[in-house]
Design a protein around this motif. Sequence first.
Motif, PDB file in Angstrom:
ATOM      1  N   SER A  90       0.904  -1.141   0.099  1.00  0.00           N
ATOM      2  CA  SER A  90      -0.085  -0.034   0.107  1.00  0.00           C
ATOM      3  C   SER A  90       1.008   1.293  -0.059  1.00  0.00           C
ATOM      4  O   SER A  90       0.255   2.362  -0.746  1.00  0.00           O
ATOM      5  N   GLU A  91       1.931   1.224   0.454  1.00  0.00           N
ATOM      6  CA  GLU A  91       2.928   2.516   0.372  1.00  0.00           C
ATOM      7  C   GLU A  91       3.954   2.384  -0.595  1.00  0.00           C
ATOM      8  O   GLU A  91       4.611   3.474  -0.761  1.00  0.00           O
ATOM      9  N   LEU A  92       3.948   1.309  -1.541  1.00  0.00           N
ATOM     10  CA  LEU A  92       4.666   1.496  -2.793  1.00  0.00           C
ATOM     11  C   LEU A  92       3.733   2.401  -3.851  1.00  0.00           C
ATOM     12  O   LEU A  92       3.441   1.750  -4.923  1.00  0.00           O
ATOM     13  N   LYS A  93       3.847   3.599  -3.596  1.00  0.00           N
ATOM     14  CA  LYS A  93       3.164   4.433  -4.346  1.00  0.00           C
ATOM     15  C   LYS A  93       4.194   5.073  -5.439  1.00  0.00           C
ATOM     16  O   LYS A  93       5.152   5.281  -5.338  1.00  0.00           O
ATOM     17  N   ARG A  94       3.370   5.688  -6.319  1.00  0.00           N
ATOM     18  CA  ARG A  94       4.060   6.119  -7.402  1.00  0.00           C
ATOM     19  C   ARG A  94       4.260   7.579  -7.051  1.00  0.00           C
ATOM     20  O   ARG A  94       3.391   8.394  -6.803  1.00  0.00           O
ATOM     21  N   ILE A  95       5.186   8.268  -7.341  1.00  0.00           N
ATOM     22  CA  ILE A  95       5.690   9.412  -6.599  1.00  0.00           C
ATOM     23  C   ILE A  95       5.680  10.705  -7.824  1.00  0.00           C
ATOM     24  O   ILE A  95       5.574  11.751  -7.149  1.00  0.00           O
ATOM     25  N   CYS A  96       5.761  10.234  -8.820  1.00  0.00           N
ATOM     26  CA  CYS A  96       5.851  11.157 -10.187  1.00  0.00           C
ATOM     27  C   CYS A  96       5.400  10.741 -11.163  1.00  0.00           C
ATOM     28  O   CYS A  96       5.240   9.572 -11.620  1.00  0.00           O
ATOM     29  N   CYS A 121      22.521   5.402 -22.985  1.00  0.00           N
ATOM     30  CA  CYS A 121      21.567   4.387 -23.548  1.00  0.00           C
ATOM     31  C   CYS A 121      21.665   3.059 -22.855  1.00  0.00           C
ATOM     32  O   CYS A 121      20.768   2.483 -22.755  1.00  0.00           O
ATOM     33  N   ASP A 122      22.840   2.805 -22.055  1.00  0.00           N
ATOM     34  CA  ASP A 122      23.134   1.701 -21.331  1.00  0.00           C
ATOM     35  C   ASP A 122      22.182   1.640 -20.077  1.00  0.00           C
ATOM     36  O   ASP A 122      21.684   0.723 -19.702  1.00  0.00           O
ATOM     37  N   ARG A 123      22.193   2.841 -19.499  1.00  0.00           N
ATOM     38  CA  ARG A 123      21.450   2.952 -18.127  1.00  0.00           C
ATOM     39  C   ARG A 123      20.796   4.110 -18.446  1.00  0.00           C
ATOM     40  O   ARG A 123      21.358   5.284 -17.693  1.00  0.00           O
ATOM     41  N   PRO A 124      19.759   4.522 -18.614  1.00  0.00           N
ATOM     42  CA  PRO A 124      19.168   5.677 -18.606  1.00  0.00           C
ATOM     43  C   PRO A 124      18.732   6.164 -17.341  1.00  0.00           C
ATOM     44  O   PRO A 124      18.265   5.454 -16.356  1.00  0.00           O
ATOM     45  N   HIS A 125      18.794   7.333 -17.209  1.00  0.00           N
ATOM     46  CA  HIS A 125      18.282   8.156 -15.869  1.00  0.00           C
ATOM     47  C   HIS A 125      16.655   7.909 -15.781  1.00  0.00           C
ATOM     48  O   HIS A 125      16.090   7.948 -16.846  1.00  0.00           O
ATOM     49  N   PRO A 126      16.274   7.795 -14.647  1.00  0.00           N
ATOM     50  CA  PRO A 126      15.003   7.899 -14.635  1.00  0.00           C
ATOM     51  C   PRO A 126      14.496   9.354 -14.702  1.00  0.00           C
ATOM     52  O   PRO A 126      15.302  10.198 -14.746  1.00  0.00           O
ATOM     53  N   HIS A 127      13.072   9.377 -15.103  1.00  0.00           N
ATOM     54  CA  HIS A 127      12.655  10.921 -15.320  1.00  0.00           C
ATOM     55  C   HIS A 127      11.313  10.616 -14.539  1.00  0.00           C
ATOM     56  O   HIS A 127      10.632  10.326 -14.149  1.00  0.00           O
ATOM     57  N   PHE A 128      10.933  12.297 -14.292  1.00  0.00           N
ATOM     58  CA  PHE A 128       9.878  12.611 -13.494  1.00  0.00           C
ATOM     59  C   PHE A 128       8.655  12.849 -14.105  1.00  0.00           C
ATOM     60  O   PHE A 128       7.583  13.025 -13.716  1.00  0.00           O
ATOM     61  N   ARG A 131       8.134   9.435 -19.049  1.00  0.00           N
ATOM     62  CA  ARG A 131       8.838   8.412 -19.626  1.00  0.00           C
ATOM     63  C   ARG A 131       9.142   7.535 -18.605  1.00  0.00           C
ATOM     64  O   ARG A 131       9.644   6.507 -19.014  1.00  0.00           O
ATOM     65  N   SER A 132       9.000   7.592 -17.228  1.00  0.00           N
ATOM     66  CA  SER A 132       9.190   6.530 -16.287  1.00  0.00           C
ATOM     67  C   SER A 132       8.221   6.877 -15.390  1.00  0.00           C
ATOM     68  O   SER A 132       7.362   7.551 -15.054  1.00  0.00           O
ATOM     69  N   LYS A 133       8.125   5.422 -14.717  1.00  0.00           N
ATOM     70  CA  LYS A 133       7.109   5.321 -13.614  1.00  0.00           C
ATOM     71  C   LYS A 133       8.104   4.870 -12.282  1.00  0.00           C
ATOM     72  O   LYS A 133       8.796   3.981 -12.301  1.00  0.00           O
ATOM     73  N   LEU A 134       8.018   5.765 -11.253  1.00  0.00           N
ATOM     74  CA  LEU A 134       8.832   5.737 -10.185  1.00  0.00           C
ATOM     75  C   LEU A 134       7.792   5.510  -8.969  1.00  0.00           C
ATOM     76  O   LEU A 134       6.897   6.023  -8.557  1.00  0.00           O
ATOM     77  N   PHE A 135       8.417   4.517  -8.213  1.00  0.00           N
ATOM     78  CA  PHE A 135       7.702   3.908  -6.900  1.00  0.00           C
ATOM     79  C   PHE A 135       8.782   3.929  -5.752  1.00  0.00           C
ATOM     80  O   PHE A 135       9.737   3.323  -5.881  1.00  0.00           O
ATOM     81  N   GLU A 136       8.071   4.356  -4.559  1.00  0.00           N
ATOM     82  CA  GLU A 136       9.128   4.479  -3.271  1.00  0.00           C
ATOM     83  C   GLU A 136       9.145   3.185  -2.503  1.00  0.00           C
ATOM     84  O   GLU A 136       8.082   2.882  -2.177  1.00  0.00           O
ATOM     85  N   GLY A 144      17.358  11.128   1.146  1.00  0.00           N
ATOM     86  CA  GLY A 144      16.828  10.831  -0.006  1.00  0.00           C
ATOM     87  C   GLY A 144      15.737   9.933   0.045  1.00  0.00           C
ATOM     88  O   GLY A 144      15.124   9.521   1.025  1.00  0.00           O
ATOM     89  N   THR A 145      15.594   9.196  -1.167  1.00  0.00           N
ATOM     90  CA  THR A 145      14.549   8.204  -1.226  1.00  0.00           C
ATOM     91  C   THR A 145      15.191   7.131  -2.154  1.00  0.00           C
ATOM     92  O   THR A 145      15.749   7.290  -3.199  1.00  0.00           O
ATOM     93  N   VAL A 146      14.707   5.751  -1.729  1.00  0.00           N
ATOM     94  CA  VAL A 146      15.132   4.515  -2.774  1.00  0.00           C
ATOM     95  C   VAL A 146      13.786   4.331  -3.408  1.00  0.00           C
ATOM     96  O   VAL A 146      12.631   4.381  -3.050  1.00  0.00           O
ATOM     97  N   VAL A 147      14.060   4.377  -4.841  1.00  0.00           N
ATOM     98  CA  VAL A 147      13.032   4.482  -5.815  1.00  0.00           C
ATOM     99  C   VAL A 147      13.278   3.257  -6.765  1.00  0.00           C
ATOM    100  O   VAL A 147      14.091   2.806  -7.209  1.00  0.00           O
ATOM    101  N   LEU A 148      11.990   2.554  -6.841  1.00  0.00           N
ATOM    102  CA  LEU A 148      11.829   1.397  -8.081  1.00  0.00           C
ATOM    103  C   LEU A 148      11.551   2.122  -9.280  1.00  0.00           C
ATOM    104  O   LEU A 148      10.294   2.448  -9.408  1.00  0.00           O
ATOM    105  N   ALA A 149      12.515   2.090 -10.140  1.00  0.00           N
ATOM    106  CA  ALA A 149      12.172   2.818 -11.493  1.00  0.00           C
ATOM    107  C   ALA A 149      12.152   2.145 -12.783  1.00  0.00           C
ATOM    108  O   ALA A 149      12.874   1.353 -13.074  1.00  0.00           O
ATOM    109  N   TYR A 150      10.968   2.317 -13.408  1.00  0.00           N
ATOM    110  CA  TYR A 150      10.532   1.681 -14.754  1.00  0.00           C
ATOM    111  C   TYR A 150      10.915   2.802 -15.614  1.00  0.00           C
ATOM    112  O   TYR A 150      10.182   3.776 -15.991  1.00  0.00           O
ATOM    113  N   ASN A 151      11.981   2.439 -16.412  1.00  0.00           N
ATOM    114  CA  ASN A 151      12.487   3.515 -17.390  1.00  0.00           C
ATOM    115  C   ASN A 151      12.027   3.007 -18.852  1.00  0.00           C
ATOM    116  O   ASN A 151      12.113   1.621 -19.224  1.00  0.00           O
ATOM    117  N   SER A 152      11.620   4.055 -19.638  1.00  0.00           N
ATOM    118  CA  SER A 152      11.477   3.826 -21.335  1.00  0.00           C
ATOM    119  C   SER A 152      12.480   3.942 -21.820  1.00  0.00           C
ATOM    120  O   SER A 152      13.307   4.837 -21.462  1.00  0.00           O
TER     121      SER A 152
END
Length: 327
Positions: A90-96, A121-128, A131-136, A144-152
């Motif tokens: 329930s706390e694994l929410k999308r932050i941006c 291109c080998d390791r693209p940065h997450p985006h707010f 283009r990215s789906k970010l979960f805390e 800071g914050t540890v983020v599970l990032a799905y990058n496109s």
Amino acid sequence: TVMDTDCLDRLTLGLIDTLKKRPGVCDVKLEMKRPKDSTSLSEWERRHGCSMPTDLRDFYLTTDGMALTWSFQFNDSLIPLGQVTVNSLSELKRICGNAEKVSSLHPSLADIDVSDDEEDCDRPHPHFDSRSKLFELDSCDPYGTVVLAYNSWKTSCAAGPPSSSTPVLPHVWFLDRSLQWHWVADSFMAYYRLMVVHLGLPEWQCVFTTTGLSPGAQRWFHLFAPDRLSLDMSKGSATPTGGTLSNELFLNQLDSSRLQKARPATADKSRNQSSALSKKLTSSSTVSKPRSHSAAGAATQSTPAVGLTSQSNHHQQSSSITRSQKL
């Protein structure tokens, strides 16, 4: 449900027993929740439009998040120190990067995201933005914050976009307070193991940043995990651009063992210097004393001379008066 000791030890990778054997460590607590079912995980995937990786799915099927904390006993005070935390489902929410429109009256972090995937291109940065789906995964307040990032992937990358049949696997990134991204691990399980081997010490995620650990965090590492700190320094910290950092950012150059060995020599040297200084002072005082005596002698000799002169003059005057009276 109550988890047996063997399963609990496997889940924490033996961290609880390791902490209890450390001197000064106390108040080791583990908070776990009832595991989620497959229906809840499928609902989360449907709501966010992404597939949960297998390792994270297995974790939530075992426990709905966890929080392992421990403290350090220093004299009569108890200092809360280590924390190994994974947010519940329930706390694994999308932050941006939400799909809803953002008005000019309510700006978001997506408005300042101007970086491009072509930078790496080998390791693209997450985006707010979208283009990215970010979960805390963990809110590491206040640093800071540890983020599970799905990058496109963009079509300009050499590898090209992934096919529709291949799911986009998320990576774990650390977002510091300056909104800079730092890569931590390629999977949730790799991040979980890193969290355990670092004992959940404060700011351990900052090992992967360009700023490194603060002096206070370095002292805790030298006390509880010196081998891990040495290993991190020998490998160098991974940066989002694939480079490495200098070990000087994390190494405390002061060697306490060498300092203890150097104390007698330092004391002897200081004593020799003090004795040499005292000798110089003694020699200077002995040289200056004869001069003072000679001056004093001259003064004392000059004073009686004046007295004798005055007495002779007085005697001459009295004798001349006597002669005049006789005449």
